[in-house]
Scaffold this motif. Structure first.
Motif, PDB file in Angstrom:
ATOM      1  N   GLY A 191      52.607  29.522  -6.066  1.00  0.00           N
ATOM      2  CA  GLY A 191      51.401  29.901  -5.341  1.00  0.00           C
ATOM      3  C   GLY A 191      50.436  28.741  -5.242  1.00  0.00           C
ATOM      4  O   GLY A 191      50.753  27.609  -5.602  1.00  0.00           O
ATOM      5  N   THR A 192      49.238  29.045  -4.779  1.00  0.00           N
ATOM      6  CA  THR A 192      48.223  28.034  -4.565  1.00  0.00           C
ATOM      7  C   THR A 192      47.274  27.977  -5.757  1.00  0.00           C
ATOM      8  O   THR A 192      46.776  29.012  -6.207  1.00  0.00           O
ATOM      9  CB  THR A 192      47.421  28.338  -3.282  1.00  0.00           C
ATOM     10  OG1 THR A 192      48.337  28.361  -2.183  1.00  0.00           O
ATOM     11  CG2 THR A 192      46.362  27.287  -3.028  1.00  0.00           C
ATOM     12  N   LEU A 193      47.065  26.772  -6.246  1.00  0.00           N
ATOM     13  CA  LEU A 193      46.120  26.539  -7.336  1.00  0.00           C
ATOM     14  C   LEU A 193      44.947  25.751  -6.780  1.00  0.00           C
ATOM     15  O   LEU A 193      45.139  24.744  -6.095  1.00  0.00           O
ATOM     16  CB  LEU A 193      46.781  25.768  -8.479  1.00  0.00           C
ATOM     17  CG  LEU A 193      47.997  26.447  -9.114  1.00  0.00           C
ATOM     18  CD1 LEU A 193      48.603  25.544 -10.181  1.00  0.00           C
ATOM     19  CD2 LEU A 193      47.635  27.787  -9.702  1.00  0.00           C
ATOM     20  N   ALA A 194      43.737  26.226  -7.071  1.00  0.00           N
ATOM     21  CA  ALA A 194      42.524  25.582  -6.583  1.00  0.00           C
ATOM     22  C   ALA A 194      41.460  25.661  -7.669  1.00  0.00           C
ATOM     23  O   ALA A 194      41.668  26.303  -8.708  1.00  0.00           O
ATOM     24  CB  ALA A 194      42.043  26.266  -5.300  1.00  0.00           C
ATOM     25  N   PHE A 195      40.319  25.031  -7.429  1.00  0.00           N
ATOM     26  CA  PHE A 195      39.238  24.980  -8.413  1.00  0.00           C
ATOM     27  C   PHE A 195      37.925  25.349  -7.743  1.00  0.00           C
ATOM     28  O   PHE A 195      37.724  25.065  -6.570  1.00  0.00           O
ATOM     29  CB  PHE A 195      39.109  23.559  -8.991  1.00  0.00           C
ATOM     30  CG  PHE A 195      40.335  23.095  -9.717  1.00  0.00           C
ATOM     31  CD1 PHE A 195      40.447  23.271 -11.086  1.00  0.00           C
ATOM     32  CD2 PHE A 195      41.385  22.502  -9.039  1.00  0.00           C
ATOM     33  CE1 PHE A 195      41.577  22.846 -11.766  1.00  0.00           C
ATOM     34  CE2 PHE A 195      42.522  22.074  -9.706  1.00  0.00           C
ATOM     35  CZ  PHE A 195      42.614  22.253 -11.076  1.00  0.00           C
ATOM     36  N   ARG A 196      37.046  25.941  -8.546  1.00  0.00           N
ATOM     37  CA  ARG A 196      35.673  26.177  -8.119  1.00  0.00           C
ATOM     38  C   ARG A 196      34.765  25.907  -9.308  1.00  0.00           C
ATOM     39  O   ARG A 196      35.194  26.014 -10.459  1.00  0.00           O
ATOM     40  CB  ARG A 196      35.479  27.587  -7.580  1.00  0.00           C
ATOM     41  CG  ARG A 196      35.578  28.681  -8.629  1.00  0.00           C
ATOM     42  CD  ARG A 196      34.943  29.968  -8.121  1.00  0.00           C
ATOM     43  NE  ARG A 196      35.189  31.112  -8.958  1.00  0.00           N
ATOM     44  CZ  ARG A 196      34.523  31.393 -10.093  1.00  0.00           C
ATOM     45  NH1 ARG A 196      33.596  30.583 -10.559  1.00  0.00           N
ATOM     46  NH2 ARG A 196      34.799  32.482 -10.780  1.00  0.00           N
ATOM     47  N   PRO A 197      33.509  25.567  -9.035  1.00  0.00           N
ATOM     48  CA  PRO A 197      32.591  25.348 -10.158  1.00  0.00           C
ATOM     49  C   PRO A 197      32.436  26.612 -10.995  1.00  0.00           C
ATOM     50  O   PRO A 197      32.436  27.726 -10.464  1.00  0.00           O
ATOM     51  CB  PRO A 197      31.265  24.988  -9.473  1.00  0.00           C
ATOM     52  CG  PRO A 197      31.648  24.546  -8.103  1.00  0.00           C
ATOM     53  CD  PRO A 197      32.891  25.313  -7.743  1.00  0.00           C
ATOM     54  N   LEU A 198      32.313  26.432 -12.279  1.00  0.00           N
ATOM     55  CA  LEU A 198      32.080  27.552 -13.187  1.00  0.00           C
ATOM     56  C   LEU A 198      30.601  27.929 -13.105  1.00  0.00           C
ATOM     57  O   LEU A 198      29.736  27.059 -13.110  1.00  0.00           O
ATOM     58  CB  LEU A 198      32.449  27.128 -14.606  1.00  0.00           C
ATOM     59  CG  LEU A 198      32.324  28.191 -15.690  1.00  0.00           C
ATOM     60  CD1 LEU A 198      33.421  27.994 -16.717  1.00  0.00           C
ATOM     61  CD2 LEU A 198      30.976  28.134 -16.373  1.00  0.00           C
ATOM     62  N   ASP A 199      30.328  29.216 -13.030  1.00  0.00           N
ATOM     63  CA  ASP A 199      28.960  29.734 -13.059  1.00  0.00           C
ATOM     64  C   ASP A 199      28.804  30.442 -14.400  1.00  0.00           C
ATOM     65  O   ASP A 199      29.381  31.512 -14.604  1.00  0.00           O
ATOM     66  CB  ASP A 199      28.727  30.697 -11.905  1.00  0.00           C
ATOM     67  CG  ASP A 199      27.314  31.264 -11.887  1.00  0.00           C
ATOM     68  OD1 ASP A 199      26.742  31.526 -12.969  1.00  0.00           O
ATOM     69  OD2 ASP A 199      26.779  31.458 -10.784  1.00  0.00           O
TER      70      ASP A 199
ATOM     71  N   GLY B  57      39.809  27.706 -12.572  1.00  0.00           N
ATOM     72  CA  GLY B  57      41.013  27.505 -11.786  1.00  0.00           C
ATOM     73  C   GLY B  57      41.438  28.812 -11.161  1.00  0.00           C
ATOM     74  O   GLY B  57      41.419  29.868 -11.807  1.00  0.00           O
ATOM     75  N   LEU B  58      41.797  28.738  -9.896  1.00  0.00           N
ATOM     76  CA  LEU B  58      42.204  29.921  -9.145  1.00  0.00           C
ATOM     77  C   LEU B  58      43.691  29.861  -8.839  1.00  0.00           C
ATOM     78  O   LEU B  58      44.214  28.802  -8.475  1.00  0.00           O
ATOM     79  CB  LEU B  58      41.417  29.995  -7.834  1.00  0.00           C
ATOM     80  CG  LEU B  58      39.895  29.931  -7.952  1.00  0.00           C
ATOM     81  CD1 LEU B  58      39.256  29.810  -6.575  1.00  0.00           C
ATOM     82  CD2 LEU B  58      39.364  31.133  -8.702  1.00  0.00           C
TER      83      LEU B  58
ATOM     84  N   ALA C 127      48.215  20.584 -12.031  1.00  0.00           N
ATOM     85  CA  ALA C 127      47.092  20.672 -11.086  1.00  0.00           C
ATOM     86  C   ALA C 127      45.811  20.102 -11.693  1.00  0.00           C
ATOM     87  O   ALA C 127      45.037  19.420 -11.005  1.00  0.00           O
ATOM     88  CB  ALA C 127      46.883  22.124 -10.656  1.00  0.00           C
ATOM     89  N   VAL C 128      45.589  20.367 -12.978  1.00  0.00           N
ATOM     90  CA  VAL C 128      44.411  19.833 -13.670  1.00  0.00           C
ATOM     91  C   VAL C 128      44.468  18.301 -13.675  1.00  0.00           C
ATOM     92  O   VAL C 128      43.474  17.628 -13.368  1.00  0.00           O
ATOM     93  CB  VAL C 128      44.313  20.401 -15.104  1.00  0.00           C
ATOM     94  CG1 VAL C 128      43.338  19.613 -15.965  1.00  0.00           C
ATOM     95  CG2 VAL C 128      43.933  21.878 -15.062  1.00  0.00           C
ATOM     96  N   MET C 129      45.616  17.756 -14.006  1.00  0.00           N
ATOM     97  CA  MET C 129      45.752  16.302 -14.039  1.00  0.00           C
ATOM     98  C   MET C 129      45.573  15.694 -12.646  1.00  0.00           C
ATOM     99  O   MET C 129      44.910  14.664 -12.495  1.00  0.00           O
ATOM    100  CB  MET C 129      47.105  15.910 -14.638  1.00  0.00           C
ATOM    101  CG  MET C 129      47.254  16.287 -16.103  1.00  0.00           C
ATOM    102  SD  MET C 129      46.171  15.340 -17.185  1.00  0.00           S
ATOM    103  CE  MET C 129      47.010  13.747 -17.156  1.00  0.00           C
TER     104      MET C 129
END
Length: 180
Positions: free
Chosen positions: A7-15, A63-64, A117-119
């Motif tokens: 699947g797709t891995l993406a990132f968003r800022p943590l709130d 991470g999403l 993905a993180v790296m």
């Protein structure tokens, strides 16, 4: 964003306020024992992440996986956080922590896809020359994952909360590991 067979891995800022309840469930779960927040209250998690996102030397991302929160990534400047006085930082060093959300239905290869993905995200920044990690010496599962993406252990170090395995991964080591 990266697309994998999983699947797709993406990132968003943590709130810290919006994500505190979600993170509380992750960091207090028994599978997150090495995160050392087992006894944390919701307010403790909220406060901890408010401090991280307000600090110029560290940050955190959610991470999403296919658009849904599935993991946590923290990055820090080891010259100012976590490893101060424990090793000699080089220009371009970036510290990293990651945590995959607990699940009742684990997917084979997911955690490896996450660390990859993180790296990639860390090395997307051209100023990142080397990623530094300091997992607990007893966390053999993460040592294997780290090795799979190119980390090389240097030595054990004593931190106030644990004995850690100081390890490094350069951009070239990462690229060789994921190409193999």
């Amino acid at each position: 964003m990266s697309t994998t067979t999983l699947g797709t891995l993406a990132f968003r800022p943590l709130d810290p306020l919006e994500d505190a309840e979600l993170l509380h469930g992750w960091v207090t779960h028994s599978k997150a024992a090495f995160w050392m927040m087992q006894e944390a209250r919701l307010e403790d998690v909220e406060r901890a992440y408010m401090e991280i996102v307000a600090d110029e030397h560290q940050d955190a991302l959610i991470g999403l996986h296919d658009g849904q929160p599935a993991f946590l990534m923290e990055r820090y400047d080891p010259a100012h956080r976590e490893l101060v006085g424990l090793y000699e930082p080089r220009p371009g060093d970036v510290g990293m922590h990651f945590l995959v959300a607990p699940t009742e239905t684990p997917v084979h290869g997911f955690t490896r896809a996450v660390i990859t993905a993180v790296m990639r995200r860390l090395f997307d920044d051209p100023s990142t020359a080397r990623v530094v990690v300091e997992p607990d010496v007893h966390n053999t599962a993460v040592h294997a994952l780290n090795a799979a993406v190119g980390f090389v252990p240097e030595r054990e170090i004593l931190k106030p909360e644990k004995t850690a395995l100081l390890s490094f991964c350069t951009r070239a080591q990462f690229e060789r590991a994921v190409a193999a």
